[in-house]
Design an enzyme around this catalytic site. Structure first.
Site, PDB file in Angstrom:
ATOM      1  N   GLU A   1      -4.402  18.128   7.543  1.00  0.00           N
ATOM      2  CA  GLU A   1      -3.452  17.109   7.332  1.00  0.00           C
ATOM      3  C   GLU A   1      -2.676  17.653   6.418  1.00  0.00           C
ATOM      4  OE1 GLU A   1      -5.132  13.048   8.462  1.00  0.00           O
ATOM      5  OE2 GLU A   1      -5.758  13.577   6.448  1.00  0.00           O
TER       6      GLU A   1
ATOM      7  N   ASN B   1      -0.233   5.649   0.564  1.00  0.00           N
ATOM      8  CA  ASN B   1      -0.868   6.756   0.547  1.00  0.00           C
ATOM      9  C   ASN B   1       0.130   8.141   0.121  1.00  0.00           C
ATOM     10  OD1 ASN B   1      -0.722   5.744   3.394  1.00  0.00           O
ATOM     11  ND2 ASN B   1      -1.260   7.777   3.802  1.00  0.00           N
ATOM     12  N   ASP B   2       0.010   9.189   1.106  1.00  0.00           N
ATOM     13  CA  ASP B   2       0.588  10.638   0.790  1.00  0.00           C
ATOM     14  C   ASP B   2       2.034  10.396   0.108  1.00  0.00           C
ATOM     15  OD1 ASP B   2      -1.406  10.608   2.553  1.00  0.00           O
ATOM     16  OD2 ASP B   2      -0.400  11.719   4.139  1.00  0.00           O
TER      17      ASP B   2
ATOM     18  N   SER C   1       3.481  11.079   7.755  1.00  0.00           N
ATOM     19  CA  SER C   1       4.143  11.962   6.499  1.00  0.00           C
ATOM     20  C   SER C   1       4.989  13.037   7.098  1.00  0.00           C
ATOM     21  CB  SER C   1       2.918  12.592   5.956  1.00  0.00           C
ATOM     22  OG  SER C   1       2.126  11.554   5.122  1.00  0.00           O
TER      23      SER C   1
ATOM     24  N   TRP D   1       0.823  -1.263   0.076  1.00  0.00           N
ATOM     25  CA  TRP D   1      -0.160   0.177   0.084  1.00  0.00           C
ATOM     26  C   TRP D   1       0.890   0.995   0.031  1.00  0.00           C
ATOM     27  CZ3 TRP D   1      -5.056   1.953   0.806  1.00  0.00           C
ATOM     28  CH2 TRP D   1      -5.253   3.171   1.611  1.00  0.00           C
TER      29      TRP D   1
ATOM     30  N   ARG E   1       0.691  16.668  12.920  1.00  0.00           N
ATOM     31  CA  ARG E   1       1.390  15.772  12.038  1.00  0.00           C
ATOM     32  C   ARG E   1       1.764  16.473  10.812  1.00  0.00           C
ATOM     33  NH1 ARG E   1      -3.336  13.343  12.857  1.00  0.00           N
ATOM     34  NH2 ARG E   1      -4.818  13.048  10.955  1.00  0.00           N
ATOM     35  N   ASP E   2       2.569  15.861  10.051  1.00  0.00           N
ATOM     36  CA  ASP E   2       3.009  16.276   8.739  1.00  0.00           C
ATOM     37  C   ASP E   2       3.832  17.380   8.473  1.00  0.00           C
ATOM     38  OD1 ASP E   2       1.152  13.959   8.434  1.00  0.00           O
ATOM     39  OD2 ASP E   2      -0.475  15.428   7.831  1.00  0.00           O
TER      40      ASP E   2
HETATM   41  C1  FRU Z   1      -2.904  12.019   5.358  1.00  0.00           C
HETATM   42  C2  FRU Z   1      -2.573  11.208   6.710  1.00  0.00           C
HETATM   43  C3  FRU Z   1      -1.649  12.049   7.474  1.00  0.00           C
HETATM   44  C4  FRU Z   1      -0.751  11.049   8.072  1.00  0.00           C
HETATM   45  C5  FRU Z   1      -0.572   9.904   7.167  1.00  0.00           C
HETATM   46  C6  FRU Z   1      -0.616   8.653   7.796  1.00  0.00           C
HETATM   47  O1  FRU Z   1      -3.607  11.068   4.392  1.00  0.00           O
HETATM   48  O2  FRU Z   1      -3.464  10.879   7.339  1.00  0.00           O
HETATM   49  O3  FRU Z   1      -2.051  12.905   8.259  1.00  0.00           O
HETATM   50  O4  FRU Z   1       0.741  11.490   8.381  1.00  0.00           O
HETATM   51  O5  FRU Z   1      -2.004  10.022   6.316  1.00  0.00           O
HETATM   52  O6  FRU Z   1      -0.207   7.575   6.987  1.00  0.00           O
END
Ligand code: FRU
Length: 668
Positions: free
Chosen positions: A405, A222-223, A286, A220, A349-350
């Site tokens: 986020e 994501n970001d 992230s 998988w 976060r991020d």
């Molecule tokens: C955004 C998020 C971020 C976090 C990450 C976790 O899609 O929720 O805020 O850092 O994905 O995978």
């Protein structure tokens, strides 16, 4: 007498064999399980081997589940949830049948290859020949198995549900052994399923695998994280879970590119700590990257799962550095921010770090929220180790998300832009604001949604060596259907896009110019064409379509581009010439989310609407007019669904020019 013939069949089979065509003689006659689509309304022909997950009451006529239609075949299907919900376990066995050259079936339900699956088992030795799990979705998708290696052997299906709790069930319908590769409409099913996945990275073999977008080989993503131009290369990291095509303990996957278009996979850059418990989801969330005078420096969220680590601070900021652009060492000062500032109850976060041109210092923006209002916290530093809290950079008014986020703040075309991603009432949105920034606070002047489509989230940008502001985003979101889980992977990043402030003050995007270098053959081109009704330009499921619609000479009320089109399905991009609404309709795209996504766009001053569309197997990215975009993942059912057509309704369309260029793979 061959093993596969039942005694009763033998005599007639011998006579038939002498009179049949060579093709029909080629293989032994396949049979199928009794009651292959559960159309008797019960488990006739199937045997409950153990447990109570499967019973007559699991054979359902329900057309819809809580999130939409099942897309089953016929009246009945085996809905693994119906008899005893998620906590029940059990095993079901089909009748014995003779394997043919292929077998296909509709599957849905939870993803867990060890505990939730349909298996093909050989009667002779009980050997499991093929196995398929679900994809955490109630809606069915078709899996096709090549069973030619076992054609003629006696086999049966085993359905196993050994999983309790969320997604602890499996759904099955329409097992086909007669013409299993074709639908009743004569179209060829796209071959999905874990058994079809090549062991090497032969991405071309997967009909849903984008060829020029970044995707994980398995597992998988994501970001996008840590975007930076460093050491002469573009770097792209991604939130990544290698062990399953679903979210889990986060790693940072890593790829690099010399042109922001062709990617080379590098070793995973950041890994989570060993799990303290089987469900410990602690990991590396992230973050971002900067070139600190030759040292590649990343700032990320260390997430600690408090269910597994009671009393821990869930989100802190850490820094790691690399001098070879590949291996990273955490700095001794970690965590550089040990926890959230007050007023961050929704999260912290991020971190996105940048060099502030206003005072020359390092700045860091961090996503947060409190009391129903998303916000961005900000910090300053001189050495990327010691960070001083400088307050709230920006805060929402409660109408645009409770937690912001992945914030990103950058100068662009004389303005400042803030990107932030939100989850609002079941919808994931990539938002932006264009405004001003004084070194401490951002004042929004114009807000918008970055992409009108359903699949753009957690966008991040960086400035490359040519001074361009490039951006990519997760080409999915937290509500998306992910049928590619059937193939062992999920998630893709958008093509790299160049950002600019549009003439109307909003944020626009175009594909990076280097996409042109992916051309894999000569384009199909037409000029000055009048289209009445529906007209086919060409075919392509990995292609770029550029079209110039001469609206001044167009009388049609609606102009439609039909993509991924066949007799049974199509993704439609419709332009309403009266209202300027551009709609991307995935209602008949195949598997995946069914919706109509809209934006508004206008022709250029010469009366021509210019569309630039990137088609990549399971994605469509539309760039229209002055940088408006619509992005959606689509998952065609059929191999034939690759036509590119134009249609005019209520009049005719004047195409000044259209060009369909086949694009090639972005992987070396
Ligand atoms: C955004 C998020 C971020 C976090 C990450 C976790 O899609 O929720 O805020 O850092 O994905 O995978």
């Amino acid at each position: 007498m061959s093993r596969w013939r039942t005694p009763a069949l033998t005599a007639t089979a011998a006579v038939l064999a002498a009179t049949l065509t060579p093709a029909a003689q080629a293989g032994p006659r396949a049979t199928g399980p009794v009651n292959p689509g559960f159309e008797t309304g019960d488990l006739t022909g199937w045997t409950v081997v153990s447990g109570d997950a499967f019973a007559d009451s699991a054979v359902s006529t329900a057309k819809d589940y809580w999130g939409g239609p099942f897309h089953h075949r016929g009246d009945h299907h085996l809905w693994g949830y119906a008899a005893a919900q998620d906590d029940a376990v059990g095993e079901l066995r089909s009748s014995t049948f003779t394997a043919g050259r292929a077998l296909s079936f509709l599957v849905a339900g939870g993803w867990d290859p060890d505990r939730l699956y349909v298996a093909l088992v050989r009667d002779r030795d009980g050997r499991e020949l093929a196995r398929q799990t679900g994809m955490d979705d109630e809606a069915y998708a078709r899996v096709v198995w090549d069973t030619s290696a076992w054609a003629g052997e006696q086999v049966h299906l085993r359905v196993v549900d050994d999983k309790k709790g969320g997604w602890g069930h499996l759904n099955l319908d329409d097992v086909r052994t007669e013409r299993p590769r074709k639908d009743d409409n004569g179209l060829t099913f796209n071959r999905l399923g874990q058994a079809n996945q090549p062991a090497d990275r032969d991405y071309a073999a997967d009909p849903l695998r984008p060829q020029f977008h970044y995707t994980p080989y398995q597992g998988w993503i994501n970001d996008p994280n840590g975007l930076v131009h460093y050491g002469g290369r573009h770097h792209l990291f991604s939130q990544h879970h290698p062990d399953a095509p679903k979210w889990g303990p986060m790693h940072w996957a890593h790829a690099e590119s010399t042109d922001a278009v062709r990617w080379r996979e590098l070793p995973v850059a950041l890994t989570p700590p060993p799990r303290a418990t089987p469900t410990d989801n602690s990991g590396i969330f992230s973050g971002s990257a900067v070139d600190d005078d030759g040292t590649l420096t990343v700032a990320y969220t260390r997430f600690t799962d408090t269910a597994a680590h009671p009393g821990a601070t869930p989100e802190t900021v850490e820094i790691a550095t690399s001098t070879d652009g590949m291996t990273f060492t955490p700095v001794a000062q970690n965590p550089v921010v040990a926890g959230p500032p007050p007023g961050s109850a929704a999260g912290f976060r991020d971190p996105k770090v940048f060099r502030d041109p206003l005072d020359g210092r390092w700045k860091m923006v961090v996503g947060s929220g409190h009391d129903g209002r998303g916000k961005v916290q900000s910090y300053a530093s001189d050495d990327l180790r010691e960070w001083e809290y400088t307050g709230v950079l920006a805060e929402g008014d409660g109408t645009d998300g409770a937690m912001w986020e992945c914030p990103d703040l950058f100068p662009l075309d004389g303005r400042w832009v803030l990107l932030y991603a939100t989850n609002e009432g079941g919808e994931s949105l990539q938002r932006y604001a264009v405004g001003s920034y004084d070194g401490r606070t951002f004042t929004p002047e114009r807000r918008g949604v970055l992409d009108g489509g359903g699949d753009t989230y957690a966008a991040q940008s960086y400035e490359d060596d040519r001074g361009r502001r490039l951006m990519t985003a997760w080409m999915s979101d937290w509500n998306a259907k992910e049928p590619t889980r059937l193939n062992g992977w999920a998630g893709a990043q958008t093509v790299h896009r160049e950002l600019f402030v549009r003439a109307d003050g909003g944020l626009g995007a175009r594909p990076v110019a280097e996409v042109a270098g992916l051309a894999a053959g000569p384009p199909v081109t037409v000029t000055d064409k009048r289209v009445r009704g529906t007209w086919r330009l060409g075919r392509g499921d990995t292609a770029r379509l550029r079209a110039e619609l001469d609206l001044g000479a167009t009388t049609a009320r609606t102009v439609t581009l039909r993509l991924h089109a066949s007799a049974a399905e199509a993704t439609e991009l419709r332009y309403d010439t009266a209202t300027g609404e551009l709609a991307l309709d995935t209602g008949r795209s195949g598997y995946g989310t069914r919706d109509v996504f809209t934006t508004r766009t206008r022709p250029d001053a010469d009366g021509v609407l210019r569309l630039d569309v990137l088609i990549d197997r399971s994605s469509v990215e539309v760039f229209a007019g002055d940088g408006e975009t619509l992005t959606a993942r689509v998952y065609p059912r059929y191999a034939e669904s690759d036509a590119v057509e134009f249609a005019a309704d209520g009049g005719s369309l004047r195409l000044r020019r259209a060009e369909l260029t086949p694009l090639g793979s972005a992987w070396s």
